[in-house]
Design a protein around this motif. Sequence first.
Motif, PDB file in Angstrom:
ATOM      1  N   UNK A 283      23.134   8.805   6.353  1.00 17.36           N
ATOM      2  CA  UNK A 283      22.000   8.396   5.513  1.00 17.36           C
ATOM      3  C   UNK A 283      21.213   9.632   5.085  1.00 17.36           C
ATOM      4  N   UNK A 284      20.936   9.758   3.786  1.00 22.02           N
ATOM      5  CA  UNK A 284      20.144  10.908   3.334  1.00 22.02           C
ATOM      6  C   UNK A 284      18.783  10.939   4.023  1.00 22.02           C
ATOM      7  N   UNK A 285      18.273  12.133   4.240  1.00 19.32           N
ATOM      8  CA  UNK A 285      17.037  12.284   5.007  1.00 19.32           C
ATOM      9  C   UNK A 285      15.876  11.532   4.372  1.00 19.32           C
ATOM     10  N   UNK A 286      15.747  11.615   3.057  1.00 16.77           N
ATOM     11  CA  UNK A 286      14.625  10.958   2.390  1.00 16.77           C
ATOM     12  C   UNK A 286      14.691   9.445   2.597  1.00 16.77           C
ATOM     13  N   UNK A 287      15.896   8.926   2.477  1.00 13.47           N
ATOM     14  CA  UNK A 287      16.049   7.488   2.661  1.00 13.47           C
ATOM     15  C   UNK A 287      15.807   7.089   4.114  1.00 13.47           C
ATOM     16  N   UNK A 288      16.226   7.974   5.006  1.00 15.19           N
ATOM     17  CA  UNK A 288      16.009   7.684   6.430  1.00 15.19           C
ATOM     18  C   UNK A 288      14.510   7.642   6.736  1.00 15.19           C
ATOM     19  N   UNK A 289      13.771   8.573   6.153  1.00 16.96           N
ATOM     20  CA  UNK A 289      12.333   8.578   6.364  1.00 16.96           C
ATOM     21  C   UNK A 289      11.681   7.301   5.833  1.00 16.96           C
ATOM     22  N   UNK A 290      12.096   6.921   4.640  1.00 18.69           N
ATOM     23  CA  UNK A 290      11.555   5.677   4.069  1.00 18.69           C
ATOM     24  C   UNK A 290      11.883   4.478   4.936  1.00 18.69           C
TER      25      UNK A 290
ATOM     26  N   UNK B 254       0.802  -1.222   0.000  1.00 19.48           N
ATOM     27  CA  UNK B 254       0.000   0.000   0.000  1.00 19.48           C
ATOM     28  C   UNK B 254       0.832   1.269   0.000  1.00 19.48           C
ATOM     29  N   UNK B 255       1.977   1.213   0.636  1.00 19.80           N
ATOM     30  CA  UNK B 255       2.878   2.367   0.622  1.00 19.80           C
ATOM     31  C   UNK B 255       3.302   2.674  -0.811  1.00 19.80           C
ATOM     32  N   UNK B 256       3.621   1.625  -1.546  1.00 22.90           N
ATOM     33  CA  UNK B 256       4.034   1.815  -2.937  1.00 22.90           C
ATOM     34  C   UNK B 256       2.858   2.302  -3.789  1.00 22.90           C
ATOM     35  N   UNK B 257       1.684   1.748  -3.521  1.00 19.73           N
ATOM     36  CA  UNK B 257       0.510   2.150  -4.292  1.00 19.73           C
ATOM     37  C   UNK B 257       0.192   3.623  -4.045  1.00 19.73           C
ATOM     38  N   UNK B 258       0.332   4.050  -2.803  1.00 19.81           N
ATOM     39  CA  UNK B 258       0.002   5.430  -2.463  1.00 19.81           C
ATOM     40  C   UNK B 258       1.006   6.415  -3.054  1.00 19.81           C
ATOM     41  N   UNK B 259       2.239   5.968  -3.203  1.00 23.70           N
ATOM     42  CA  UNK B 259       3.256   6.871  -3.750  1.00 23.70           C
ATOM     43  C   UNK B 259       3.163   6.900  -5.273  1.00 23.70           C
ATOM     44  N   UNK B 260       3.936   7.814  -5.876  1.00 27.01           N
ATOM     45  CA  UNK B 260       3.965   7.890  -7.340  1.00 27.01           C
ATOM     46  C   UNK B 260       5.397   8.119  -7.798  1.00 27.01           C
ATOM     47  N   UNK B 261       5.608   7.789  -9.045  1.00 26.69           N
ATOM     48  CA  UNK B 261       6.883   8.108  -9.679  1.00 26.69           C
ATOM     49  C   UNK B 261       8.082   7.513  -8.957  1.00 26.69           C
ATOM     50  N   UNK B 262       9.073   8.359  -8.713  1.00 32.50           N
ATOM     51  CA  UNK B 262      10.334   7.886  -8.153  1.00 32.50           C
ATOM     52  C   UNK B 262      10.132   7.349  -6.734  1.00 32.50           C
ATOM     53  N   UNK B 263       9.246   8.009  -5.982  1.00 35.46           N
ATOM     54  CA  UNK B 263       9.024   7.567  -4.607  1.00 35.46           C
ATOM     55  C   UNK B 263       8.420   6.163  -4.596  1.00 35.46           C
ATOM     56  N   UNK B 264       7.527   5.919  -5.542  1.00 41.41           N
ATOM     57  CA  UNK B 264       6.953   4.576  -5.625  1.00 41.41           C
ATOM     58  C   UNK B 264       8.031   3.549  -5.937  1.00 41.41           C
ATOM     59  N   UNK B 265       8.862   3.850  -6.907  1.00 38.27           N
ATOM     60  CA  UNK B 265       9.936   2.920  -7.261  1.00 38.27           C
ATOM     61  C   UNK B 265      10.848   2.685  -6.065  1.00 38.27           C
TER      62      UNK B 265
END
Lengths: 233, 233
Positions: free
Chosen positions: B160-167, A181-192
């Motif tokens: 660790x980059x912030x975005x990656x840390x959040x993920x 669901x996290x992937x589904x909710x995200x889009x583009x690069x964040x989803x990948x």
Amino acid sequence: MTNDPTAGGGDQRPRRRQARGERRMAEILDAAAGVFASAGYEAATTNAIAAAAGISPGSLYQFYPNKQAIAQALADRFVAQLRATRQAAFDGVDFTRLRLAEVLDRVVDPIVAFNIANPGFKALFARPDMPADLTEATQPIQHALHAAVEELIAARAPDLPAAQRRRTTQVSMRIVQAITPLAVAATGAERAATVVELKKVLFGYLEPVIGDAPTAPASRAPARARTRPTSDE
Amino acid sequence: MTNDPTAGGGDQRPRRRQARGERRMAEILDAAAGVFASAGYEAATTNAIAAAAGISPGSLYQFYPNKQAIAQALADRFVAQLRATRQAAFDGVDFTRLRLAEVLDRVVDPIVAFNIANPGFKALFARPDMPADLTEATQPIQHALHAAVEELIAARAPDLPAAQRRRTTQVSMRIVQAITPLAVAATGAERAATVVELKKVLFGYLEPVIGDAPTAPASRAPARARTRPTSDE
DNA sequence: CGAAGATACGAGCACTTGCTCGTATTTGCA
DNA sequence: TGCAAATACGAGCAAGTGCTCGTATCTTCG
């Protein structure tokens, strides 16, 4: 699958449908998928489904006897698609001859794609606010998926005790269900990136158990894992 | 926490309670926890809660103005307990001086124990069938937990980059949320084994990121991670 | 004691839900 | 073309929900 005229011995004759009626039924399911997805099963009202389908409540009930039948038919439709997805991902593939990373690619990507393509699916199957018999409808495919995964693990780690193999399977599936669901909710690069994380989780968990390298030499005849037939369906 | 007489400027004076009334309110919350746990928020009826508490619907509404207020008060109660759990697990602990396995023990075990001790909690917080403002009530504690975990990761992996840390934080928390119910549902040895699996998952996922060995020497003065105050509460 | 207010009751109100029914229109087929 | 069946409508019903209201009892405290 749902409106097989020869099925259901107890029912009255299931009424001859015109082509228009068949179309309406599909439209209703489309509308229901959206309403269920955004409201959940309980909160979704039949009037809202009818409105979303552009018809009156009375018309809706010309095609489905009650709300649960709508959900059931929608579930059947999802199940069929998911079965096809699973077959495409699992059948005829010898997972003992692939690296773990490849295995994860082959299994995870279709599942994520399926969930992206069918937004109503998770709402209908993963939510706890639906009657028990509805949940039961999902069990065949859940079991089939579980069996396929467990078989995959057994093929690569034949010495793993059965109880531990079952736990490993269950935990792996929960992970997919939780992160998808996290992937589904995200889009583009964040989803990948989220999908990459999901695979990292699975890799880190499964690598100590079933190894990264192929467990069968690449040049052998097809191993047993691919020829053993799936028991259901 | 909910019925602070000095709070809520817009409300009328919140009525003087007798000791009996305070007890009733607690009884109502106990009953509500059970009803919510077994039926979910939407399906739980106020009449059922009143019946479970052994009082009439009218009496129930002498103490809580509506159904959501009941859920809110129950949520507040859970939040307080969860906050205490979180503080006990996180505050004053320098996670840079522990092995990852120890970190997981210290964090995972209390969370699992909390969920076992409060069956209604997950029903109230993890279900999707509740009004948005109810979900918002859980956000402070969710954010606090998220912040604590993210801080832990930042302390051990400062590069660790912030975005990656959040993920990484988000995925880790999802994993706990997904597997914990499995442990709660199981008993005895199977429950222990499930918790072990949960820790294996987290270890396999986090070890490449934040390492197994302590990142600070054991004999140094307290590192910054423990002294930085948590921003909320 | 006695009165003000807190606690208690439970029938029932206002509203929503899944679903029905009488009726009108469209389609398939002889 | 004509007629039976399928499709369509939408006001409204029965049941269930959260919640109210009039009323009765109990507690507190001067």
